[in-house]
Design a protein around this motif. Structure first.
Motif, PDB file in Angstrom:
ATOM      1  N   GLY A  91       0.761  -1.114   0.122  1.00 52.72           N
ATOM      2  CA  GLY A  91       0.088   0.004  -0.004  1.00 52.72           C
ATOM      3  C   GLY A  91       0.982   1.157  -0.009  1.00 52.72           C
ATOM      4  O   GLY A  91       1.918   1.229  -0.065  1.00 52.72           O
ATOM      5  N   LYS A  92       0.233   2.279   0.166  1.00 50.58           N
ATOM      6  CA  LYS A  92       0.832   3.852   0.174  1.00 50.58           C
ATOM      7  C   LYS A  92       1.638   3.947   1.628  1.00 50.58           C
ATOM      8  O   LYS A  92       1.215   3.492   2.602  1.00 50.58           O
ATOM      9  N   PHE A  93       2.766   4.209   1.452  1.00 51.53           N
ATOM     10  CA  PHE A  93       3.596   4.745   2.473  1.00 51.53           C
ATOM     11  C   PHE A  93       3.709   6.373   2.514  1.00 51.53           C
ATOM     12  O   PHE A  93       4.026   6.849   1.590  1.00 51.53           O
ATOM     13  N   ARG A  94       4.126   6.980   3.811  1.00 50.25           N
ATOM     14  CA  ARG A  94       4.482   8.422   3.785  1.00 50.25           C
ATOM     15  C   ARG A  94       5.273   8.498   5.390  1.00 50.25           C
ATOM     16  O   ARG A  94       4.531   7.869   6.136  1.00 50.25           O
ATOM     17  N   ARG A  95       6.249   9.194   5.235  1.00 49.51           N
ATOM     18  CA  ARG A  95       6.926   9.655   6.506  1.00 49.51           C
ATOM     19  C   ARG A  95       7.537  11.012   6.320  1.00 49.51           C
ATOM     20  O   ARG A  95       8.157  11.354   5.066  1.00 49.51           O
ATOM     21  N   VAL A  96       7.040  11.880   7.325  1.00 48.13           N
ATOM     22  CA  VAL A  96       7.608  13.370   7.164  1.00 48.13           C
ATOM     23  C   VAL A  96       8.724  13.385   8.418  1.00 48.13           C
ATOM     24  O   VAL A  96       8.157  13.256   9.484  1.00 48.13           O
ATOM     25  N   ILE A  97       9.783  14.010   8.237  1.00 48.79           N
ATOM     26  CA  ILE A  97      10.817  14.066   9.316  1.00 48.79           C
ATOM     27  C   ILE A  97      11.110  15.462   9.438  1.00 48.79           C
ATOM     28  O   ILE A  97      11.593  16.020   8.333  1.00 48.79           O
ATOM     29  N   SER A  98      11.047  16.027  10.450  1.00 50.24           N
ATOM     30  CA  SER A  98      11.694  17.376  10.864  1.00 50.24           C
ATOM     31  C   SER A  98      12.937  17.061  11.114  1.00 50.24           C
ATOM     32  O   SER A  98      13.399  16.390  11.836  1.00 50.24           O
ATOM     33  N   LEU A  99      13.967  18.131  10.595  1.00 46.09           N
ATOM     34  CA  LEU A  99      15.142  18.185  10.776  1.00 46.09           C
ATOM     35  C   LEU A  99      15.383  19.170  11.738  1.00 46.09           C
ATOM     36  O   LEU A  99      14.990  20.064  11.951  1.00 46.09           O
ATOM     37  N   PRO A 100      16.797  18.805  12.601  1.00 44.50           N
ATOM     38  CA  PRO A 100      16.937  19.655  13.830  1.00 44.50           C
ATOM     39  C   PRO A 100      17.486  21.036  13.256  1.00 44.50           C
ATOM     40  O   PRO A 100      17.726  21.931  14.029  1.00 44.50           O
TER      41      PRO A 100
END
Length: 152
Positions: A91-100
């Motif tokens: 299925g679909k995947f999504r990941r959003v990562i905030s950078l320091p």
């Protein structure tokens, strides 16, 4: 008070019911998030994401100055076989990562190898303030004009 044996039996029954219902229910598209590993040095951030069995053409990476978005889809291949049982993630995947800290997104590099997406994100180097000393030289003509203005 329940004994630990009784609790274990109830937990096993719960797992069996969940498995039974998940096998009976039609498969539906779900969104999942890939596992990541994040490391930092003085010069760059290294972000690795597990994407086993996913082709590079099915992955979309967007890098802002302070965020990274990884999305795409892991497609289930059509097969003639009857009775599918799979523990793979589809299925679909999504990941959003905030950078320091901010990165130079136009200098980022990506590599997808052996199911691991590796992003190399150079840190945005802060502009260090520089101090410039100016040597002022006063010409005699300017000194006389200034003196006249003030004395008037």
């Amino acid at each position: 008070m329940m004994t630990s044996t009784r609790l274990q039996e109830m937990e096993m029954a719960r797992r069996q019911f969940n498995q039974l219902f998940s096998e009976l229910m039609p498969t539906r598209e779900t969104t999942w998030s890939p596992a990541i590993e994040f490391t930092a040095t003085e010069a760059e951030f290294i972000l690795r994401a597990q994407l086993p069995g996913i082709a590079a053409k099915d992955v979309d990476v967007q890098i802002g100055q302070d965020t990274v978005s990884i999305s795409g889809e892991h497609k289930l291949e059509a097969t003639e076989a009857k009775g599918l049982r799979s523990e793979f993630r589809y299925g679909k995947f999504r990941r959003v990562i905030s950078l320091p800290a901010a990165v130079q997104n136009d200098q980022a590099k990506a590599e997808l190898k052996d199911g691991i997406l590796t992003l190399t994100l150079p840190r945005l180097q802060a502009v260090k303030p520089t101090i410039i000393k100016l040597n002022l030289v006063e010409s005699e003509a300017q000194a006389e004009e200034t003196a006249d203005v003030w004395n008037s």
